[in-house]
Enzyme design. Structure first.
Site: not given
Ligand SMILES: NC(=O)c1ccc[n+]([C@@H]2O[C@H](COP(=O)([O-])OP(=O)(O)OC[C@H]3O[C@@H](n4cnc5c(N)ncnc54)[C@H](O)[C@@H]3O)[C@@H](O)[C@H]2O)c1
Length: 323
Positions: A248, A277, A295
């Site tokens: 993360r 993000e 991601h």
């Protein structure tokens, strides 16, 4: 008729299972700011990491009975609030572990041979600066014989260890909640049921930090939490250490990472996840010795397929028991 919104998409195999069970599955993405209104008509919403299911959305969706997260982290869902409202939250924790572990090595292999920099520079200067780029990248290294530090020895950390062992690396893992793990390395070349067993005892945080050539992070992270990896921790690592973050974004402080990259304390970083993000800190994206992905660590065809099937089976089970 049970209506399901798969707002971040769902692989065809899982969708088919749900439709065969008689459910309607919509896969047209509803933008976050229109989600509260749209969810009024649905019994379940399935998300990956993009869609956020916060209190306001839950309050606006009186028919909602189930939130399904394809993947591991539930940080994009207000789980406790959903539970209070009688909404079940499910996820598929193990389906993408191998994909994430392989993404770690995609970044690692790229970085040790300077591929992120070369891939940016060669289309621009490959004709005029070919020999300079060649000279720079001739300082690459091998993984074999190096020490791989693993922070967080859960599902993904253990898959990383298996690959590292296969590559002839030394593995040092730290996890305050795991002492020892028996890894079963799947080696199909040796026959269907031939699994090589390797026992790994975890070591201290200090050992991982000070002895590793590369460190990869596979720990949970909650919004608002302080970064696990900051300037102080990076200063204790081997000079030129390579860091990989496919967990993360907030786990590594981006500001401190930029400083450490600029000073050479950190040699390179592979980043699949970001503090915000989509990322807002373009400085981190523009670093020469950073390998980037948006991601997608857990997003492969195989993982999507496993996730969709596991999610569909859990959804069907839920509605069967809560008809
Ligand atoms: N990039 C992606 O696409 C992607 C996909 C899946 C999961 N993830 C993320 O990867 C991370 C790990 O997932 P997992 O499935 O391996 O989880 P997991 O729960 O199986 O393992 C996490 C491990 O971290 C350990 N841990 C907790 N705090 C720690 C600390 N301070 N130091 C060291 N270890 C600590 C726990 O004991 C646990 O064993 C999560 O943050 C998850 O959200 C990212």
């Amino acid at each position: 008729m049970i209506k399901i919104l798969a707002n971040d998409g769902i692989d065809a195999s899982g969708k088919q299972l749900l439709e065969e069970a008689g459910y309607t599955v919509d896969t047209n993405k509803v933008p976050q700011d229109q989600l509260a209104a749209a969810l009024k008509n649905y019994d379940a919403v399935l998300v990956r990491s993009a869609t956020k299911i916060r209190k306001d959305i839950i309050d606006a969706a009186p028919n909602l009975k189930l939130v399904g997260r394809g993947g591991v982290g539930l940080d994009n869902i207000d789980v406790e609030y959903a539970k209070q409202k009688g909404i079940k939250v499910i996820n598929t924790p193990a389906s993408s572990s191998v994909s994430v572990a392989e993404a770690v090595f995609a970044h690692l292999f790229s970085c040790i041979r300077f591929l992120p920099h070369l891939n940016r520079q060669m289309p621009l200067h490959g004709d005029t600066q070919f020999n300079d780029l060649k000279k720079l990248a001739s300082n690459g290294t091998e993984l074999q014989g190096k020490t791989m530090g693993i922070f967080g020895f859960g599902r993904i950390g253990q898959e990383v260890a298996k690959i590292a062992i296969g590559l002839g690396m030394r593995v040092l893992a730290f996890d305050p909640y795991v002492d020892e793990v028996d890894l079963a390395l799947n080696l199909p070349m040796l026959g269907e049921n031939n699994r090589l067993k390797v026992t790994i005892r975890t070591v201290s945080e200090q050992s991982v930090i000070t002895q590793s050539d590369f460190i990869t992070f596979h720990v949970p992270f909650n919004e608002g939490q302080k970064a696990l990896v900051d300037a102080e921790l990076m200063a204790k690592m081997k000079k030129g250490v390579g860091l990989i973050n496919c967990s993360r974004g907030g786990v590594i402080s981006e500001r401190d990472l930029i400083d450490a990259l600029n000073s050479g304390q950190v040699g390179f970083a592979g980043l699949d996840v970001f503090e915000k993000e989509p990322p807002v800190n373009m400085d981190v994206l523009k670093q020469q010795n950073v390998s980037l992905s948006p991601h997608i660590g857990g997003s492969t065809k195989e993982a999507q397929n496993r996730i969709s099937i596991e999610l569909a089976q859990k959804v069907i089970e839920f509605f069967k028991n809560n008809a």
